[in-house]
Design an enzyme around this catalytic site. Structure first.
Site, PDB file in Angstrom:
ATOM      1  N   ARG A  34       8.125  80.021 -21.272  1.00  0.00           N
ATOM      2  CA  ARG A  34       9.385  80.714 -21.613  1.00  0.00           C
ATOM      3  C   ARG A  34       9.613  81.758 -20.527  1.00  0.00           C
ATOM      4  NH1 ARG A  34      11.546  83.242 -27.281  1.00  0.00           N
ATOM      5  NH2 ARG A  34      11.813  81.019 -27.613  1.00  0.00           N
TER       6      ARG A  34
ATOM      7  N   HIS B 139      17.648  75.959 -24.201  1.00  0.00           N
ATOM      8  CA  HIS B 139      16.608  76.130 -25.224  1.00  0.00           C
ATOM      9  C   HIS B 139      16.453  74.785 -25.955  1.00  0.00           C
ATOM     10  CE1 HIS B 139      13.857  77.856 -27.864  1.00  0.00           C
ATOM     11  NE2 HIS B 139      14.596  78.684 -28.561  1.00  0.00           N
TER      12      HIS B 139
ATOM     13  N   GLN C  35      14.625  74.258 -29.485  1.00  0.00           N
ATOM     14  CA  GLN C  35      15.365  74.685 -30.669  1.00  0.00           C
ATOM     15  C   GLN C  35      16.304  73.588 -31.160  1.00  0.00           C
ATOM     16  OE1 GLN C  35      15.019  77.701 -32.398  1.00  0.00           O
ATOM     17  NE2 GLN C  35      16.232  76.566 -33.890  1.00  0.00           N
TER      18      GLN C  35
ATOM     19  N   ASP D 202      24.793  82.207 -32.141  1.00  0.00           N
ATOM     20  CA  ASP D 202      23.571  82.865 -31.674  1.00  0.00           C
ATOM     21  C   ASP D 202      23.922  84.327 -31.421  1.00  0.00           C
ATOM     22  OD1 ASP D 202      21.016  83.334 -30.727  1.00  0.00           O
ATOM     23  OD2 ASP D 202      21.231  82.154 -28.881  1.00  0.00           O
TER      24      ASP D 202
ATOM     25  N   CYS E  63      19.620  79.860 -34.614  1.00  0.00           N
ATOM     26  CA  CYS E  63      18.240  79.690 -34.113  1.00  0.00           C
ATOM     27  C   CYS E  63      17.340  80.852 -34.477  1.00  0.00           C
ATOM     28  CB  CYS E  63      18.266  79.465 -32.604  1.00  0.00           C
ATOM     29  SG  CYS E  63      18.803  80.893 -31.646  1.00  0.00           S
TER      30      CYS E  63
ATOM     31  N   ARG F  44      10.796  74.140 -36.599  1.00  0.00           N
ATOM     32  CA  ARG F  44      10.255  74.346 -35.258  1.00  0.00           C
ATOM     33  C   ARG F  44       8.809  73.867 -35.179  1.00  0.00           C
ATOM     34  NH1 ARG F  44      12.365  77.793 -31.526  1.00  0.00           N
ATOM     35  NH2 ARG F  44      10.815  76.738 -30.236  1.00  0.00           N
TER      36      ARG F  44
HETATM   37  N1  NVA Z   1      20.025  83.090 -26.884  1.00  0.00           N
HETATM   38  C1  NVA Z   1      18.837  83.735 -27.387  1.00  0.00           C
HETATM   39  C2  NVA Z   1      17.972  82.758 -28.097  1.00  0.00           C
HETATM   40  C3  NVA Z   1      16.733  83.373 -28.725  1.00  0.00           C
HETATM   41  C4  NVA Z   1      15.865  82.368 -29.398  1.00  0.00           C
HETATM   42  C5  NVA Z   1      18.100  84.389 -26.241  1.00  0.00           C
HETATM   43  O1  NVA Z   1      17.970  83.774 -25.175  1.00  0.00           O
HETATM   44  O2  NVA Z   1      17.648  85.526 -26.405  1.00  0.00           O
HETATM   45  N1   CP Z   2      14.525  80.625 -32.073  1.00  0.00           N
HETATM   46  C1   CP Z   2      13.522  81.014 -31.273  1.00  0.00           C
HETATM   47  O1   CP Z   2      13.226  80.436 -30.238  1.00  0.00           O
HETATM   48  O2   CP Z   2      12.859  82.093 -31.747  1.00  0.00           O
HETATM   49  P1   CP Z   2      11.773  82.942 -30.952  1.00  0.00           P
HETATM   50  O3   CP Z   2      12.495  83.689 -29.878  1.00  0.00           O
HETATM   51  O4   CP Z   2      11.227  83.873 -32.013  1.00  0.00           O
HETATM   52  O5   CP Z   2      10.734  82.049 -30.393  1.00  0.00           O
END
Ligand code: NVA
Ligand code: CP
Length: 305
Positions: free
Chosen positions: A105, A132, A135, A220, A260, A288
């Site tokens: 990540r 992502h 997800q 989101d 998500c 998940r």
């Molecule tokens: N769009 C959000 C998703 C978190 C799971 C982010 O990138 O922070």
């Molecule tokens: N939805 C998701 O990816 O959550 P986290 O950021 O907690 O991993």
């Protein structure tokens, strides 16, 4: 050398494979509920590199490995040599000689590409600023469990044209559903991602128009990780893009709501929707775990065949 299957974005899998992963996730969930012990990842190790925070992704992958008899190693960027300038390509060459699969990540999607091109084991994108994909596996599992096939259905994305929105565009193309997107001007999704899915995606001026007659409504946060500096400005610009009861009522009367998570009630969504009966966000979050198991299984198997 064996072919190595990576999961850098949803574009790394085709429709048949996407559906196969969803169906396997549903099966693994049923087996878990029955108490079936699955040790198929015995002796396998996953390295998980996190350059951004996580609750669900970390717990899902770590639990998936543990409960299938394997092991996961959490590597935060500040505790590894990455924070002291070791190159990702070198890291990939080292890790892939020791572990069976790598999850990452990170803030920069190019880093996933760099890891993958230097790794001899599968690399999973656990979220970047661009995509992502993990997800979406859970979102689609949830839709299939609740309503069956999503092919030909109508989905509304409201809010920021962020990583999640880009992955919804990929999913619309692969699974052949219709995606209406409403974002404030200047926050549209990635153009090159849109270009690949023209027939499946419509950009709408108004959230009310995008949601009309939809089977699935989703959103989101208004400020993703990395966008925090803009948060106050975004709150003002995104004001009309909140999913509340009034907006959700414009969708089909048996539509479902997904997010998500993490969510900010009072910003992108109101409690009357996310905590309402047609919200499936807890099921989605729990999925998940099962999609992580199915994805690991898929990538390891496909890389061996
Ligand atoms: N769009 C959000 C998703 C978190 C799971 C982010 O990138 O922070
Ligand atoms: N939805 C998701 O990816 O959550 P986290 O950021 O907690 O991993």
């Amino acid at each position: 050398m064996n072919k190595v299957r990576h999961f850098r974005s949803l574009l790394d899998i085709n429709k048949k494979e996407f559906i196969r992963i969803i169906e396997r996730s549903i099966e693994l969930k049923k087996e878990t509920a029955k108490g079936v012990i699955n040790n198929s990842l015995s002796g396998k190790t996953m390295a998980m590199i996190f350059k951004k925070n996580s609750t669900r992704t970390r717990v899902a992958f770590e639990t998936a490995m543990t409960t299938m008899g394997g092991h996961a190693i959490f590597l935060s960027s500040d505790s590894t040599q990455l924070s002291r300038g070791e190159e990702l390509s070198d890291t990939a060459k080292v890790l892939s000689g020791m572990v069976d699969i790598i999850m990452v990540r990170t803030h920069d999607h190019n880093e996933v590409e760099e890891l993958a091109s230097n790794s001899t084991v599968p690399v999973i994108n656990g979220l970047t600023e661009k995509f992502h994909p993990c997800q979406l596996l859970a979102d689609m599992q949830t839709y299939y469990e609740e309503k069956g096939s999503i092919e030909g259905k109508k989905v509304a994305w409201i809010g920021d044209g962020c990583n999640m929105c880009n992955s919804y565009i990929n999913a619309a193309k692969i699974l052949d559903f219709n995606l209406n997107i409403a974002t404030p001007s200047g926050f549209e999704p990635d153009q090159s991602t849109l270009n690949l899915a023209n027939d499946n995606v419509e950009l709408c001026d108004l959230p009310g128009k995008a949601v009309e007659d939809c089977d699935l409504v989703t959103t989101d946060v208004w400020s993703s990780m990395g966008d925090e500096g803009d948060a106050e400005k975004r709150k003002a610009l995104f004001k009309g893009y909140q999913i509340n009861k009034h907006l959700f009522e414009k969708s089909k009367n048996d539509s479902i709501f997904l997010h998500c998570l993490p969510a900010h009630r009072g910003e992108e969504v109101e409690s009357d929707v996310i905590d309402g009966l047609r919200s499936k966000v807890w099921q989605q979050a729990h999925n998940r775990l099962y999609t992580s198991k199915a994805l690991i299984e898929f990538l390891l198997k496909e890389s061996k065949d």
